[in-house]
Design an enzyme around this catalytic site. Structure first.
Site, PDB file in Angstrom:
ATOM      1  CG  PHE A 171      -0.278   0.492   2.492  1.00  0.00           C
ATOM      2  CD1 PHE A 171      -0.170   1.852   2.770  1.00  0.00           C
ATOM      3  CD2 PHE A 171       0.269  -0.408   3.405  1.00  0.00           C
ATOM      4  CE1 PHE A 171       0.459   2.297   3.938  1.00  0.00           C
ATOM      5  CE2 PHE A 171       0.895   0.023   4.560  1.00  0.00           C
ATOM      6  CZ  PHE A 171       0.997   1.376   4.826  1.00  0.00           C
ATOM      7  CE  LYS A 195      -2.822  -8.546  -3.954  1.00  0.00           C
ATOM      8  NZ  LYS A 195      -3.511  -7.373  -3.406  1.00  0.00           N
ATOM      9  CD  GLU A 198      -5.453  -6.034   0.092  1.00  0.00           C
ATOM     10  OE1 GLU A 198      -4.490  -5.813  -0.691  1.00  0.00           O
ATOM     11  OE2 GLU A 198      -5.420  -6.902   0.979  1.00  0.00           O
ATOM     12  NE  ARG A 199      -3.353  -2.275   3.569  1.00  0.00           N
ATOM     13  CZ  ARG A 199      -2.618  -2.376   4.663  1.00  0.00           C
ATOM     14  NH1 ARG A 199      -3.043  -1.810   5.775  1.00  0.00           N
ATOM     15  NH2 ARG A 199      -1.482  -3.002   4.652  1.00  0.00           N
ATOM     16  CB  SER A 248       4.342  -7.448   5.706  1.00  0.00           C
ATOM     17  OG  SER A 248       3.502  -8.493   5.243  1.00  0.00           O
ATOM     18  CB  CYS A 303      10.401  -0.285   2.832  1.00  0.00           C
ATOM     19  SG  CYS A 303      11.132   0.321   1.323  1.00  0.00           S
ATOM     20  CD  GLU A 403       8.360  -2.705   8.593  1.00  0.00           C
ATOM     21  OE1 GLU A 403       7.779  -3.784   8.421  1.00  0.00           O
ATOM     22  OE2 GLU A 403       8.790  -1.995   7.661  1.00  0.00           O
TER      23      GLU A 403
HETATM   24  P1  NAD Z   1       1.409  -6.456   3.140  1.00  0.00           P
HETATM   25  O1  NAD Z   1       2.349  -7.601   3.178  1.00  0.00           O
HETATM   26  O2  NAD Z   1       0.314  -6.410   4.123  1.00  0.00           O
HETATM   27  O3  NAD Z   1       0.705  -6.412   1.696  1.00  0.00           O
HETATM   28  C1  NAD Z   1       1.461  -6.515   0.509  1.00  0.00           C
HETATM   29  C2  NAD Z   1       0.691  -7.340  -0.501  1.00  0.00           C
HETATM   30  O4  NAD Z   1       0.556  -8.663  -0.009  1.00  0.00           O
HETATM   31  C3  NAD Z   1      -0.713  -6.800  -0.740  1.00  0.00           C
HETATM   32  O5  NAD Z   1      -0.957  -6.811  -2.116  1.00  0.00           O
HETATM   33  C4  NAD Z   1      -1.600  -7.737   0.038  1.00  0.00           C
HETATM   34  O6  NAD Z   1      -2.835  -7.936  -0.585  1.00  0.00           O
HETATM   35  C5  NAD Z   1      -0.804  -9.026   0.073  1.00  0.00           C
HETATM   36  N1  NAD Z   1      -1.005  -9.764   1.332  1.00  0.00           N
HETATM   37  C6  NAD Z   1      -1.122  -9.239   2.573  1.00  0.00           C
HETATM   38  N2  NAD Z   1      -1.262 -10.215   3.490  1.00  0.00           N
HETATM   39  C7  NAD Z   1      -1.230 -11.380   2.817  1.00  0.00           C
HETATM   40  C8  NAD Z   1      -1.319 -12.741   3.208  1.00  0.00           C
HETATM   41  N3  NAD Z   1      -1.485 -13.089   4.474  1.00  0.00           N
HETATM   42  N4  NAD Z   1      -1.248 -13.684   2.254  1.00  0.00           N
HETATM   43  C9  NAD Z   1      -1.070 -13.348   0.974  1.00  0.00           C
HETATM   44  N5  NAD Z   1      -0.989 -12.071   0.545  1.00  0.00           N
HETATM   45  C10 NAD Z   1      -1.054 -11.097   1.447  1.00  0.00           C
HETATM   46  O7  NAD Z   1       2.300  -5.139   3.168  1.00  0.00           O
HETATM   47  P2  NAD Z   1       1.776  -3.642   3.233  1.00  0.00           P
HETATM   48  O8  NAD Z   1       1.229  -3.382   4.601  1.00  0.00           O
HETATM   49  O9  NAD Z   1       0.938  -3.329   2.060  1.00  0.00           O
HETATM   50  O10 NAD Z   1       3.153  -2.837   3.062  1.00  0.00           O
HETATM   51  C11 NAD Z   1       3.972  -2.492   4.136  1.00  0.00           C
HETATM   52  C12 NAD Z   1       5.129  -3.437   4.255  1.00  0.00           C
HETATM   53  O11 NAD Z   1       5.852  -3.479   3.043  1.00  0.00           O
HETATM   54  C13 NAD Z   1       6.141  -2.992   5.306  1.00  0.00           C
HETATM   55  O12 NAD Z   1       6.594  -4.121   6.006  1.00  0.00           O
HETATM   56  C14 NAD Z   1       7.270  -2.380   4.474  1.00  0.00           C
HETATM   57  O13 NAD Z   1       8.531  -2.391   5.100  1.00  0.00           O
HETATM   58  C15 NAD Z   1       7.232  -3.256   3.282  1.00  0.00           C
HETATM   59  N6  NAD Z   1       7.838  -2.609   2.124  1.00  0.00           N
HETATM   60  C16 NAD Z   1       9.073  -3.016   1.748  1.00  0.00           C
HETATM   61  C17 NAD Z   1       9.699  -2.401   0.683  1.00  0.00           C
HETATM   62  C18 NAD Z   1      11.068  -2.826   0.259  1.00  0.00           C
HETATM   63  O14 NAD Z   1      11.466  -2.504  -0.853  1.00  0.00           O
HETATM   64  N7  NAD Z   1      11.806  -3.539   1.111  1.00  0.00           N
HETATM   65  C19 NAD Z   1       9.055  -1.367  -0.012  1.00  0.00           C
HETATM   66  C20 NAD Z   1       7.773  -0.991   0.397  1.00  0.00           C
HETATM   67  C21 NAD Z   1       7.167  -1.623   1.470  1.00  0.00           C
END
Ligand code: NAD
Length: 522
Positions: A171, A195, A198-199, A248, A303, A403
């Site tokens: 997101f 994909k 969704e947020r 994440s 991140c 985090e």
């Molecule tokens: P998230 O993991 O909740 O969601 C990311 C994607 O995964 C979304 O499209 C979501 O629909 C999907 N998803 C979420 N939970 C899932 C599950 N249980 N099973 C399968 N798919 C699932 O992450 P977020 O909250 O959208 O983003 C924040 C996180 O992303 C933070 O931890 C941040 O550090 C990390 N991030 C890392 C980088 C990097 O380059 N290292 C860059 C941006 C964000």
């Protein structure tokens, strides 16, 4: 069901205030270059984080819709692979121009759905646009190698596209992360199914519309929606050859493990805990401003946010001055003039962050600046947390081990640079780190010994430009960092190497007898 959005109407206008969303429209799928209303029975409500008003409903795309997107991408692949590089490059030029033309519109969508300020949202778009601009150079980036390995014999290497690839996005950068994937995947000849989070899928939908305008043929770029169910579909669909994931650790480690077990290539950038080491000899004014900006900008939802300070020696006395600077940061709706800081993404996220602040208090840390309970007068219903500084933190505390992903800076004190390096290296994450010093020798020592993958020397958020790669380390990247986003490794990720060894000899020089030994080409 809400009225489906007409893509054309969306193209003409876009909201520039939080109040303009009067009649929300449902988010659609994008398949075969068409915006198609979903037949979903499950919908995810998307709220403006500044007001918690409904912005749109995002479908949990149906099984048939998910399959249709991959059908479309698979059907488009052969012709797209055979489209000349120069023709693909021309489309990329147009795409870049269109993104620039629609920059404000993309940023407005981000501010509305994600909450970050309009100026920051423009940066989100720009950092992605830069990847697309770099992908315009694909004609020289995709060259293979050739070596005359023996007389009359040569080996050539080619970089060929994989086929259908997929991207699963977080997101926090609704434009940048899709743009880490779309330009390189498609310029190298793949077709892609995305994909978005969704947020906040709005920016990705605009990117799809612009892709169609730029001349990408139907099926080269498709967008589907949903949460875990859509992710499982992507992981298990055999026609998808590679997955790009950013998000994440919980989701990413699962996707990496199951995707790899299914024989797919997976690149997965994960969570972070980025430390800054501050030395007494640094340019103090620069360091304090850089730290306050990088800790609280985007409400700490980057991140590469600088969320952890390691104050070396006497610099521990500077923390109140950071608090003074943090107090001047203006928290407001992202479209408001002068806003520095927007809301966090959701009420759940706000609650989680507040609980982490409370845990620090309970574990004996000092809440030097408390952002809990603050809210801008005009937006009483948003997910607000003001800049928060937690001092005297110890490594065992929950606010340090987890985090936080909010506008919270945790501060630890050490006596020497060696202790700072040991502390930072003991942390399981390794995305980014920064050192503030005027000493080249100290910076050199830090750079050499530190295990984080992206190091800033007097630079708070050292995210490399697209000619390099995003090089997180340790728990911040799955698979030991073998697959990194954009730059040369990005091209490597989206292509399969093929080597061709050929022998061209005059006919009378070819041996008359079969050789059964292993050819050595020597
Ligand atoms: P998230 O993991 O909740 O969601 C990311 C994607 O995964 C979304 O499209 C979501 O629909 C999907 N998803 C979420 N939970 C899932 C599950 N249980 N099973 C399968 N798919 C699932 O992450 P977020 O909250 O959208 O983003 C924040 C996180 O992303 C933070 O931890 C941040 O550090 C990390 N991030 C890392 C980088 C990097 O380059 N290292 C860059 C941006 C964000």
């Amino acid at each position: 069901q809400l009225k489906p959005a007409a893509a054309a109407a969306a193209a003409q206008s876009y909201p520039t205030t939080h109040e303009q969303i009067q009649s929300p429209a449902d988010t659609q799928n994008f398949i075969d270059n068409q915006f198609i209303a979903s037949q979903a029975t499950q919908w995810i409500d998307l709220h403006d984080p500044a007001t918690n008003n409904l912005v749109t409903r995002v479908p949990q795309s149906t099984d048939a819709e998910l399959k249709a997107a991959v059908d479309s991408a698979a059907k488009a692949f052969p012709a797209w692979r055979d489209t000349s590089l120069l023709a693909r490059q021309q489309i990329m030029f147009k795409y870049v121009a269109l993104i620039r033309e629609h920059w404000d519109r993309l940023a407005a969508s981000i501010t509305l759905e994600q909450g970050k300020t309009f100026a920051d949202a423009k940066g989100d778009v720009l950092r992605g646009l830069q990847v697309a601009e770099t992908a315009c150079g694909i004609t020289t980036q995709l060259t293979g190698e050739v070596l005359e390995v023996a007389k009359d014999m040569e080996t050539r290497s080619y970089k060929e596209p994989l086929g259908v690839v997929a991207a699963i996005c977080p997101f926090n950068f609704p434009a940048m992360i899709p743009l880490w994937c779309i330009p390189i995947a498609t310029a190298t000849g793949n077709t892609i199914v995305i994909k978005p989070s969704e947020r906040d899928p709005g920016a990705c939908m605009i990117l799809a519309e612009l892709a169609e305008k730029a001349g990408f043929p139907p099926g080269v770029i498709n967008i589907i929606h949903g949460s875990a169910k859509t992710v499982d579909f992507i992981i298990d669909e055999p026609r998808i050859k590679a997955i790009s994931f950013v998000g994440s650790n919980k989701a990413g480690e699962y996707i990496y493990t199951r995707g790899s077990a299914n024989g797919k290539r997976v690149q997965a950038n994960l969570g972070a805990k980025n430390h800054a080491a501050v030395l007494p000899d640094c340019n103090k004014n620069h360091a304090l401003n850089a730290i306050a900006g990088a800790a609280f900008g985007a409400a700490g939802q980057r991140c590469m946010a600088l969320s952890t300070l390691v104050m070396i020696g006497e610099t521990k006395d500077w923390v109140p001055e950071i608090a003074e600077r943090a107090k001047s940061i203006v928290m407001d709706g992202g479209f408001e003039e002068g806003a520095d800081l927007g809301p966090v993404i959701s009420p759940e996220s706000k609650k989680r962050i507040e609980e982490l602040i409370a845990s620090a208090e309970a574990e004996g840390a000092t809440i030097l600046l408390d952002g809990r309970g603050q809210k801008p007068a005009k937006y009483p219903n948003g997910n607000w947390i003001g800049p928060t500084i937690i001092a005297n933190v110890k490594p065992h505390m929950k606010c340090y081990t987890e985090e936080i992903f909010g506008p919270v800076l945790v501060c630890l004190n050490v006596d020497t640079i060696d202790e700072a390096i040991d502390l930072i290296n003991a942390n399981e994450y390794g995305n980014g780190t920064a050192i503030f010093t005027r000493s080249g020798a100290t910076a050199g020592l830090f750079q050499k010994k530190i295990e984080a993958g992206q190091v800033g020397i007097n630079v708070p958020i050292p995210v490399p430009l697209p000619m390099f790669s995003f090089t997180g380390n340790k728990k911040s990247i799955a698979g030991g960092g073998a697959n990194t986003f954009y730059g040369k490794p990005g091209i490597q990720f989206y292509t399969q190497q093929k080597t061709v060894t050929s022998l061209w000899k005059a006919e009378d020089a070819v041996a008359s007898r079969a050789s059964v030994n292993m050819p050595t080409h020597s």
